[in-house]
Design an enzyme around this catalytic site. Structure first.
Site, mmCIF file in Angstrom:
data_model
loop_
_atom_site.group_PDB
_atom_site.id
_atom_site.type_symbol
_atom_site.label_atom_id
_atom_site.label_comp_id
_atom_site.label_asym_id
_atom_site.label_seq_id
_atom_site.Cartn_x
_atom_site.Cartn_y
_atom_site.Cartn_z
ATOM 1 N N TYR A 78 0.826 -1.206 0.000
ATOM 2 C CA TYR A 78 0.000 0.000 0.000
ATOM 3 C C TYR A 78 0.866 1.265 0.000
ATOM 4 O O TYR A 78 0.570 2.231 -0.701
ATOM 5 C CB TYR A 78 -0.908 -0.033 1.223
ATOM 6 N N LYS A 106 0.655 4.053 -2.941
ATOM 7 C CA LYS A 106 0.244 5.432 -2.706
ATOM 8 C C LYS A 106 1.374 6.426 -2.960
ATOM 9 O O LYS A 106 1.135 7.549 -3.422
ATOM 10 C CB LYS A 106 -0.300 5.575 -1.286
#
Length: 318
Positions: free
Chosen positions: A163, A167
């Site tokens: 993640y 991001k």
């Protein structure tokens, strides 16, 4: 919406796509865009959830349609743009919000855990933005690209290798797109939201904030101000602002929002610089590194303040 259609709405006549907008933050974004006058293409992988989102928007006087498909492929990206153009006549705004989590520490994270998250977040953002920008450029539309980042991508977080990479990658792409799209008058920005979600509802640290929200009360100031934490509806106005003509001069930025707090994140910049004639060999680095950089090494992860006693969860985590 229906009551406001007679008033001037900043997004009147505009058409938006919001990926991953069947529920949660994405749905809040879609509702806000619709309330400001935009027609919205809702996207979700669940047909019932997508249909309910469309019904919520149209029931409040807005315009919406749904595309039920997972983002990542070029086919889905094309279908989203086609739905906007075929249903509402044009496309002006793309919000790439769709995402998944597969949280595990590094040694427990499988190839599939990594690939699934990168495919949805990074490839899904890339393919959707490529399709939207192609339409904008071909039709000479000064469109708006709004990609959703995360504090994890800015600071890192335990158990979120995939993640964090996704991001951080999204913000990197946004900076590049701002350069590439400038001549066409298209803006590209990242939003870094902090908000109550299904995931944060399970975290004891946020228990008192979540309880207040579920009672229909404002969250305590500690959460709203110190942490910049609030319901999804607090984030949505920034999406509408960045999608509007009022933000025509804002591009390549990472803007954080949540609760009562609005933040502009810096771009990575050197914090200290040193030189060594002839270049840096091992001995020179060993002698000089700590003296130059020792007091300036950057922190990682988010540092959470201590909860006030009256907001701390009880023994059962509530």
């Amino acid at each position: 919406m229906s009551e406001g259609t007679s008033a001037v709405t900043p997004l009147a006549g505009k058409v938006a796509i919001v990926t991953g907008s069947g529920q949660g933050l994405g749905l809040a974004y879609a509702k806000e865009l619709a309330s400001q006058g935009a027609a919205v293409v809702v996207n979700d992988v669940n047909e019932q959830v997508a249909g309910d989102a469309v019904a919520a928007i149209t029931g409040a006087g807005g315009r919406a349609t749904a595309v039920v498909a997972p983002v990542g492929s070029t086919e889905t990206a094309t279908a989203l743009v086609d739905a906007a153009v075929n249903t509402f006549g044009r496309l002006d705004i793309l919000v790439t919000n769709a995402g998944v989590l597969r949280d595990k520490s590094l040694l427990k994270m499988s190839d599939d855990d990594f690939d699934v998250v990168l495919n949805v977040h990074v490839r899904g953002t890339f393919t959707c933005v490529r399709a939207a920008y192609g339409y904008f450029k071909e039709n000479k539309i000064a469109g708006r690209i709004i990609a959703i980042g995360s504090p994890t991508g800015q600071r890192g977080n335990f158990g979120q290798t995939n993640y964090a990479a996704a991001k951080a990658g999204i913000v990197g792409m946004v900076r590049t797109w701002a350069i590439e799209m400038k001549k066409a008058g298209v803006t590209a920005n990242a939003v870094i939201p902090v908000a109550a979600t299904a995931m944060t509802k399970t975290v004891p640290f946020f228990a008192k904030a979540v309880e207040a929200d579920e009672r229909g009360e404002a969250m305590p100031d500690f959460f709203r101000k110190e942490l910049g934490f609030g319901p999804a509806a607090d984030v949505a106005p920034l999406i509408a602002f960045l999608a509007s003509d009022a933000a025509a001069g804002v591009t390549g930025q990472a803007v954080g929002i949540g609760g009562d707090r609005l933040q502009l994140w810096s771009h990575p910049e050197p914090v200290a610089t040193g030189y060594h004639d002839g270049g840096w060999d091992f001995a020179a680095l060993a002698r000089g590194f700590d003296g130059m950089f020792g007091g300036k090494l950057q922190s990682v992860g988010e540092e959470m303040p201590e909860l006030p006693a009256d907001l701390a969860p009880d023994a059962e985590g509530r």
